[in-house]
Every structure is written in structure tokens, then in C-alpha cells.
Design a protein around this motif. Structure first.
Motif, PDB file in Angstrom:
ATOM      1  N   THR A 251       0.815  -1.224   0.000  1.00 34.76           N
ATOM      2  CA  THR A 251       0.000   0.000   0.000  1.00 34.76           C
ATOM      3  C   THR A 251       0.845   1.270   0.000  1.00 34.76           C
ATOM      4  O   THR A 251       0.310   2.374   0.056  1.00 34.76           O
ATOM      5  N   HIS A 252       2.163   1.089  -0.060  1.00 34.25           N
ATOM      6  CA  HIS A 252       3.035   2.258   0.051  1.00 34.25           C
ATOM      7  C   HIS A 252       2.967   3.127  -1.209  1.00 34.25           C
ATOM      8  O   HIS A 252       3.084   4.340  -1.151  1.00 34.25           O
ATOM      9  N   PHE A 253       2.779   2.489  -2.352  1.00 35.44           N
ATOM     10  CA  PHE A 253       2.752   3.214  -3.622  1.00 35.44           C
ATOM     11  C   PHE A 253       1.335   3.219  -4.199  1.00 35.44           C
ATOM     12  O   PHE A 253       0.475   2.445  -3.767  1.00 35.44           O
ATOM     13  N   ASN A 254       1.137   4.044  -5.171  1.00 31.50           N
ATOM     14  CA  ASN A 254      -0.143   4.068  -5.881  1.00 31.50           C
ATOM     15  C   ASN A 254       0.018   3.529  -7.300  1.00 31.50           C
ATOM     16  O   ASN A 254      -0.673   3.944  -8.224  1.00 31.50           O
ATOM     17  N   LYS A 255       0.980   2.622  -7.472  1.00 31.12           N
ATOM     18  CA  LYS A 255       1.259   2.061  -8.790  1.00 31.12           C
ATOM     19  C   LYS A 255       1.765   0.642  -8.612  1.00 31.12           C
ATOM     20  O   LYS A 255       2.077   0.206  -7.491  1.00 31.12           O
ATOM     21  N   ASN A 256       1.856  -0.077  -9.712  1.00 29.78           N
ATOM     22  CA  ASN A 256       2.393  -1.421  -9.725  1.00 29.78           C
ATOM     23  C   ASN A 256       3.844  -1.406 -10.173  1.00 29.78           C
ATOM     24  O   ASN A 256       4.315  -0.461 -10.805  1.00 29.78           O
ATOM     25  N   THR A 257       4.564  -2.433  -9.864  1.00 32.04           N
ATOM     26  CA  THR A 257       5.961  -2.565 -10.281  1.00 32.04           C
ATOM     27  C   THR A 257       6.035  -2.811 -11.787  1.00 32.04           C
ATOM     28  O   THR A 257       5.251  -3.585 -12.342  1.00 32.04           O
ATOM     29  N   LEU A 258       6.988  -2.136 -12.431  1.00 30.84           N
ATOM     30  CA  LEU A 258       7.199  -2.284 -13.877  1.00 30.84           C
ATOM     31  C   LEU A 258       8.672  -2.532 -14.160  1.00 30.84           C
ATOM     32  O   LEU A 258       9.559  -2.039 -13.442  1.00 30.84           O
ATOM     33  N   LEU A 259       8.922  -3.288 -15.195  1.00 29.50           N
ATOM     34  CA  LEU A 259      10.285  -3.550 -15.654  1.00 29.50           C
ATOM     35  C   LEU A 259      10.540  -2.781 -16.949  1.00 29.50           C
ATOM     36  O   LEU A 259       9.628  -2.600 -17.774  1.00 29.50           O
ATOM     37  N   TYR A 260      11.793  -2.350 -17.111  1.00 30.38           N
ATOM     38  CA  TYR A 260      12.232  -1.692 -18.343  1.00 30.38           C
ATOM     39  C   TYR A 260      13.373  -2.536 -18.902  1.00 30.38           C
ATOM     40  O   TYR A 260      14.463  -2.579 -18.337  1.00 30.38           O
ATOM     41  N   VAL A 261      13.058  -3.241 -19.970  1.00 30.28           N
ATOM     42  CA  VAL A 261      13.952  -4.271 -20.505  1.00 30.28           C
ATOM     43  C   VAL A 261      14.488  -3.824 -21.865  1.00 30.28           C
ATOM     44  O   VAL A 261      13.732  -3.332 -22.714  1.00 30.28           O
ATOM     45  N   SER A 262      15.820  -4.013 -22.032  1.00 27.56           N
ATOM     46  CA  SER A 262      16.478  -3.636 -23.295  1.00 27.56           C
ATOM     47  C   SER A 262      17.435  -4.742 -23.721  1.00 27.56           C
ATOM     48  O   SER A 262      18.029  -5.425 -22.870  1.00 27.56           O
ATOM     49  N   LYS A 263      17.583  -4.909 -25.028  1.00 28.86           N
ATOM     50  CA  LYS A 263      18.519  -5.905 -25.525  1.00 28.86           C
ATOM     51  C   LYS A 263      19.960  -5.450 -25.345  1.00 28.86           C
ATOM     52  O   LYS A 263      20.870  -6.271 -25.176  1.00 28.86           O
ATOM     53  N   ASP A 264      20.199  -4.146 -25.390  1.00 27.44           N
ATOM     54  CA  ASP A 264      21.568  -3.637 -25.449  1.00 27.44           C
ATOM     55  C   ASP A 264      22.007  -2.873 -24.207  1.00 27.44           C
ATOM     56  O   ASP A 264      23.213  -2.609 -24.044  1.00 27.44           O
ATOM     57  N   PHE A 265      21.074  -2.502 -23.341  1.00 30.56           N
ATOM     58  CA  PHE A 265      21.424  -1.645 -22.211  1.00 30.56           C
ATOM     59  C   PHE A 265      20.883  -2.241 -20.901  1.00 30.56           C
ATOM     60  O   PHE A 265      20.128  -3.212 -20.906  1.00 30.56           O
ATOM     61  N   GLN A 266      21.327  -1.595 -19.813  1.00 28.74           N
ATOM     62  CA  GLN A 266      20.928  -2.080 -18.486  1.00 28.74           C
ATOM     63  C   GLN A 266      19.407  -2.140 -18.346  1.00 28.74           C
ATOM     64  O   GLN A 266      18.711  -1.191 -18.683  1.00 28.74           O
ATOM     65  N   ASP A 267      18.921  -3.303 -17.813  1.00 26.47           N
ATOM     66  CA  ASP A 267      17.510  -3.396 -17.451  1.00 26.47           C
ATOM     67  C   ASP A 267      17.296  -2.674 -16.123  1.00 26.47           C
ATOM     68  O   ASP A 267      18.213  -2.574 -15.282  1.00 26.47           O
ATOM     69  N   ALA A 268      16.080  -2.182 -15.925  1.00 25.45           N
ATOM     70  CA  ALA A 268      15.777  -1.450 -14.698  1.00 25.45           C
ATOM     71  C   ALA A 268      14.398  -1.872 -14.165  1.00 25.45           C
ATOM     72  O   ALA A 268      13.586  -2.473 -14.880  1.00 25.45           O
ATOM     73  N   ILE A 269      14.171  -1.554 -12.915  1.00 25.73           N
ATOM     74  CA  ILE A 269      12.891  -1.867 -12.280  1.00 25.73           C
ATOM     75  C   ILE A 269      12.348  -0.629 -11.592  1.00 25.73           C
ATOM     76  O   ILE A 269      13.078   0.093 -10.902  1.00 25.73           O
ATOM     77  N   SER A 270      11.098  -0.338 -11.831  1.00 29.15           N
ATOM     78  CA  SER A 270      10.393   0.749 -11.148  1.00 29.15           C
ATOM     79  C   SER A 270       9.510   0.104 -10.081  1.00 29.15           C
ATOM     80  O   SER A 270       8.601  -0.663 -10.399  1.00 29.15           O
ATOM     81  N   ILE A 271       9.808   0.397  -8.823  1.00 28.45           N
ATOM     82  CA  ILE A 271       9.151  -0.289  -7.703  1.00 28.45           C
ATOM     83  C   ILE A 271       7.759   0.284  -7.456  1.00 28.45           C
ATOM     84  O   ILE A 271       7.572   1.512  -7.364  1.00 28.45           O
ATOM     85  N   GLY A 272       6.803  -0.610  -7.384  1.00 24.66           N
ATOM     86  CA  GLY A 272       5.450  -0.252  -6.971  1.00 24.66           C
ATOM     87  C   GLY A 272       5.003  -1.174  -5.847  1.00 24.66           C
ATOM     88  O   GLY A 272       5.831  -1.782  -5.157  1.00 24.66           O
ATOM     89  N   ASN A 273       3.701  -1.272  -5.659  1.00 22.61           N
ATOM     90  CA  ASN A 273       3.197  -2.174  -4.618  1.00 22.61           C
ATOM     91  C   ASN A 273       3.526  -3.617  -4.970  1.00 22.61           C
ATOM     92  O   ASN A 273       3.371  -4.029  -6.120  1.00 22.61           O
ATOM     93  N   HIS A 274       3.991  -4.365  -3.948  1.00 22.98           N
ATOM     94  CA  HIS A 274       4.375  -5.740  -4.224  1.00 22.98           C
ATOM     95  C   HIS A 274       3.143  -6.594  -4.503  1.00 22.98           C
ATOM     96  O   HIS A 274       2.010  -6.223  -4.208  1.00 22.98           O
TER      97      HIS A 274
END
Length: 586
Positions: A251-274
């Protein structure tokens, strides 16, 4: 034909290899934003058998990662991949489940929880809003994402000396992550509780009171949390709670967790509610089955005593009452019912009861029967059937009396009489009316029949322990001992259904047998003139020579003794008048 088969196989392979990924192109990219003062990392990676790295180690100042689209924070989840050169369109935006990331679902779930409880998390006990928590969170994510890469905290951009920093903070996040994966544990997935009781459940994981835990029951209930205890009370007294569902949400966030995936660059994660966690507990109300059976006792025959059997009552639809044995309170101290309250009235064989003491009685009294009662203890009883057998017992009884026989003693030339228990007297028990079998109404004994004889023993007790049913009877003496008068009296015994005869176990009056007695008449006179002589002493002796009586003749020259027990005696003159010579004959 072969070509057709080949095409089918290709299609099947393609279908099997399809991975359902909810991905969308992302109009932005990931970049390194502001530095975090005073926190540095040193990383080292060795070549593997199949991969050679141009750089085996490097230093890095702790830096926040952001998205270009909204400048919001993300975390790097590909430690050794490059970031420089990324542009719009190089990333896809995906949900955390079934993503195209190289990381497994389990690893992503752990990273998500680390991010959730890491930087920015704040509640009444924890405050992770300082920027150092971002660096600590990123460090912990790297340790999970790439454990083969040696990553350390160091004190400068050039140092290679690992520092044991932020141990407490890392442990704090790990503890929260550990708890974040926990649902309340009540010891069993199936929980039983007593009817009318408030349910008290102890959470072994001690997470029941954490934010984001929601509790629902299938039926309306009052739900409270006290420390690590869950308290549930049905809104309807005695009602069932139904299944209990525990859900834990972020309940800490008002969004869901999302991943940002790339073939050539660093992948990242945007933290939302678990991701939501949930568990369903089955709550079963304890039920106590009472196997109710109501019978009536009837006469079945006679063998040394009256015999009885328990059989179906003439009224087979007799209802029973389940009553409280005492004032009863539930575990919360609420009064459930008072002593003698009727909890149920039923002729069915199933009732749901609170585990305490009860007694069960029929709803009606039957003429001529004792009304049965059975106590039922349901305290700490497991779920099982309890037999309750209620038998209307006939108001029958036994007959007793005491027999005494008279005896005598000689003392100071006098006979004294007294009574002792009478042994050896024969009595009979007779029917004064037709006595019927209770089961089929046939005559068991006709009026006047001798039912049983009894010879008194040393204690003189007359006993007919026959469990005698209703009816009119009498006992009488059949035979007596020699030298005793026979008692011809009939002693009435009436077992009635009402009135004074309602009493069982009748004790009759004491019965006495008297010695047969006679008198001895002696006349003393002048042999020549036949004139009576008085006073002259006359003694009476037993045949054994024991003097038992001394008397003097009256003016008529007669002696009439008192009554003496039947037996052999002799009389003898022991004095005479002056001038007379008395005979010494016996």
C-alpha cells in the motif's frame, strides 16, 4: 505429404515457444542522475569459461537511476551491462510477471520486496527516506541479481578495501522483506471453534497487525486485532463465521511494479506495490452429535426374580430436553445460559452444543415410571458422537421384614422371656391379583399364586429382593419351627402407581413367633380327709432337674403355675404342715 508434416511441426514449435509477455514500447530510456555523496562501490568480475570481460573491475559513486519520461526513480537490475548510449525506443515496459527479463520470477519477486521496503519506505517504526537508503537498496538488489559479481562499499572512488558498512540497515531491510513474504500463520489451515465462543487466533509470524493485511470472513463478523492475536466474533450469537481470508497487499505506492527491458542496455525496475499474497483458512464450528434414544422398561418374565427388558415406549415420539447443568460462560466471559435453561427440545439425534455440562431429560412424565435423566459432559470432548440413552424405569421395589422368635431363660427360680432373630421360618410371597407381563400383556402370575418362598437365616431377615412390579401381594408364614405358634396373619404389600404405595422398597412390620405354652395345676390334700393343705411349697423342675419355679398352695390347696413353654417337667413337694409327712415322689 512430407512437406505438409514439416509445416505442421514448425507451427507447433512456434506455438510452444510463444511466451505471453504484456510489453509495450517505452518512449524513453534509463539514465544515471544525481550522485549520492560519500558512498562508493567497488566491483570485480572474473572471466568465465565462455565469456571474457574487457574490464574486470571498476569504481562507481552511488548514483540514482531515473527514467527520462517522468524522471521517476528506478533501480538497475543488470549490474555489468552498459547504460551509456541508450535512447528512446531502446526499452520495453513490462509487468513483472512473465516478463522478457533474464531474471527468474523468484529473483524478481525478491528484488521487488527489497525495493518496496528500501528507499522511501516509511511507517510508524521505520523511516527510509534518506538518500543513503537508495544506495543500500541498489547494493542489495545487485547482490540478488548478480551474486557472482563482487560488489563492496569502499570509502573513495579509488579504494579497493571493502568496508563493512550499513550492516544494521541491510539487516533492517532483510527483516522487512522476510516479513513482507509472510502471511499470518495460525498453526493449521483448518481451525475449529466452539459454538457461541469468540475465536482467538495467535499469529506465529506476528504480521497480522502490519499495514496492508486485510481480513475478511464469509459471514458477518466483528474482527479485532490485539498485538499478534486475531479476535473474531460472529455477529449472530452461535452463528458460523465461515472461511477466513487473509490478504496482504502493498500500500506504500499508488502504482504497480514495472520492468524496463532492453537488448543492449541495463535493465531497470520501477518499484510499486508488491504482488498480493492471500491465504484462505477453513473455520469449522464444532458440533457435538447426541445419539438420543428413549426406551421404556417392561416386565419380561420371572426367574428367581422379576425380569425386565428395555423396549420401545408406547409413545415413540417422546421429545427430550437438553438443559444446562450450571450457569455457563464462553471463553470471553459472556453468559450463554443459566442453570436449568432449556437449550434444545428435540427428538432428533443431532444438536450443536457448546462444550460444557448438560443434562438430558424427557419432556413428559409417564404414569408409573421414574423420569430418567442423564448427565452429559462435553468439556474437552473431540468431535465425536455421544450416546444418550434415556430409559423410563418402572417404579418397582423389594420387600423386607424382620422375623423374631421367643426364647426363655430361668433366673432366680423365675422364667424370663425375650426375643431373638428368628432362624428357620418359611415364608411365601403370593399374588393377590393377576400380574401381567408388561411386554405382551399375558398373565405372568394368577391371583393366589405362590411366587417365591424364603427361609429366614440367622439374622431373621425376611427378604424378597425381586424387583416387584405394580400390583397387590402379600407374604405369610408357610411353616414354623416346633414348639412355636404359627403366625397365620397375611401381611399386605401393595405397589401402586399413586398415593402412599408410590414408595419403593417396602419394609413391613416386624413379625414375632411365640413359644407354645401351658400351665401345671397341683393339688395338695390330707390323704384321709381330703382337706386341702395350705401353705405347702411346690417346686417345678425341668426333666434335667433344674428348678424353674417355686410356689405355695392357696387356701384350696392348689398351685397353678404361670405359662410354661411346651416341654417335659416334674413337680415335687418341698415342704409340708406340722404333723404331716409329705411324699418325696417326683
Amino acid at each position: 505429404m512430407k512437406k505438409f508434416i514439416k509445416m505442421i511441426l514448425v507451427v507447433l514449435v512456434l506455438l510452444l515457444e510463444v511466451n505471453v509477455v504484456k510489453a509495450a514500447s517505452y518512449n524513453g530510456y534509463i539514465y544515471q542522475a544525481e550522485k549520492i555523496d560519500g558512498i562508493y562501490f567497488y566491483k570485480h568480475r572474473s572471466d568465465s569459461g565462455s565469456v571474457t570481460y574487457p574490464t574486470h573491475n571498476f569504481h562507481e559513486q552511488a548514483t540514482m537511476y531515473r527514467k527520462t519520461s517522468d524522471n521517476s526513480l528506478v533501480y538497475c537490475i543488470e549490474n555489468w551491462a552498459k547504460l551509456t548510449g541508450a535512447a528512446n525506443g531502446d526499452y520495453s515496459e513490462e509487468g513483472i510477471k512473465n516478463s522478457s527479463s533474464k531474471l527468474t520470477d523468484a529473483v524478481l519477486k525478491e528484488i521487488e520486496l527489497i525495493g518496496y521496503y528500501g528507499y522511501g519506505y516509511k511507517d510508524g517504526s521505520y523511516d527510509h527516506t534518506d538518500k543513503k537508503w537508495y544506495a543500500i537498496t541498489q547494493y542489495m538488489i545487485w547482490k540478488v541479481e548478480a551474486p557472482e559479481i563482487e560488489t563492496y562499499f569502499v570509502d573513495s572512488i579509488e579504494s579497493k578495501t571493502p568496508l563493512n558498512l550499513y550492516t544494521k540497515e541491510i539487516q533492517e531491510i532483510n527483516d522487512l522483506v522476510k516479513k513482507g513474504e509472510l502471511l499470518p500463520d495460525f498453526g493449521s489451515n483448518e481451525i475449529t471453534y466452539d459454538k457461541f465462543d469468540t475465536i482467538h487466533l495467535k499469529d506465529k509470524n506476528n504480521v497480522i497487525g502490519l499495514k496492508g493485511v486485510t481480513i475478511t470472513t464469509a459471514n458477518p463478523s466483528d474482527i479485532k486485532i490485539n498485538g499478534n492475536e486475531l479476535i473474531i466474533k460472529p455477529k449472530t450469537a452461535g452463528g458460523e463465521v465461515g472461511n477466513l481470508t487473509i490478504t496482504r497487499k502493498g500500500t506504500h505506492f499508488n502504482k504497480n511494479t514495472l520492468l524496463y527491458v532492453s537488448k543492449d542496455f541495463q535493465d531497470a525496475i520501477s518499484i510499486g506495490n508488491h504482488q498480493d499474497l492471500s491465504k484462505v483458512y477453513t473455520l469449522k464450528q464444532k458440533s457435538y452429535n447426541l445419539d438420543l434414544n428413549v426406551l421404556c422398561e417392561k416386565v419380561s418374565g420371572f426367574e428367581e426374580a422379576f425380569n425386565y427388558i428395555d423396549t420401545v415406549c408406547d409413545n415413540p415420539d417422546i421429545k427430550v430436553q437438553v438443559r444446562a447443568s450450571h450457569d455457563t460462560y464462553n471463553g470471553s466471559g459472556d453468559l450463554l445460559f443459566r442453570k436449568d435453561d432449556v437449550i434444545y427440545t428435540t427428538k432428533d439425534d443431532y444438536v450443536s452444543l457448546y462444550p460444557t455440562d448438560y443434562y438430558v431429560i424427557p419432556e413428559i412424565d409417564l404414569d408409573g415410571y421414574f423420569t430418567p435423566r442423564q448427565d452429559v459432559d462435553l468439556k474437552n470432548r473431540p468431535l465425536e458422537e455421544t450416546e444418550v440413552k434415556l430409559v423410563y424405569k418402572l417404579q418397582k421395589g423389594d420387600i423386607y421384614s424382620k422375623k423374631y422368635q421367643e426364647i426363655y431363660e430361668v433366673q432366680d427360680k423365675m422364667i424370663n422371656y425375650r426375643f431373638i432373630p428368628g432362624e428357620g421360618f418359611t415364608f411365601g410371597f403370593y399374588a393377590d391379583e393377576d400380574i401381567l407381563k408388561g411386554t405382551d400383556k399375558t398373565i405372568l402370575f394368577h391371583k393366589g399364586d405362590l411366587i417365591k418362598t424364603f427361609i429366614t437365616l440367622e439374622d431373621g431377615v425376611i427378604s424378597f429382593p425381586l424387583s416387584v412390579p405394580y400390583g397387590s401381594y402379600h407374604i405369610e408364614e408357610i411353616s414354623t419351627k416346633p414348639l412355636y405358634e404359627k403366625d397365620d396373619k397375611q401381611y399386605q404389600v401393595i405397589f401402586a402407581k399413586e398415593g402412599e404405595g408410590y414408595k419403593r422398597d417396602i419394609t413391613l412390620e416386624d413379625i414375632y413367633n411365640y413359644l407354645l405354652r401351658g400351665k401345671i395345676n397341683v393339688h395338695v390334700a390330707d390323704r384321709d380327709t381330703l382337706d386341702p393343705l395350705s401353705p405347702v411349697d411346690i417346686s417345678v423342675f425341668t426333666e434335667c432337674g433344674e428348678e424353674i419355679l417355686l410356689s405355695k398352695t392357696d387356701e384350696e390347696g392348689n398351685v397353678l403355675t404361670d405359662y410354661l413353654p411346651y416341654g417335659n417337667y416334674y413337680a415335687k413337694q418341698t415342704s409340708s404342715l406340722e404333723g404331716y409327712i409329705y411324699p418325696e415322689d417326683e
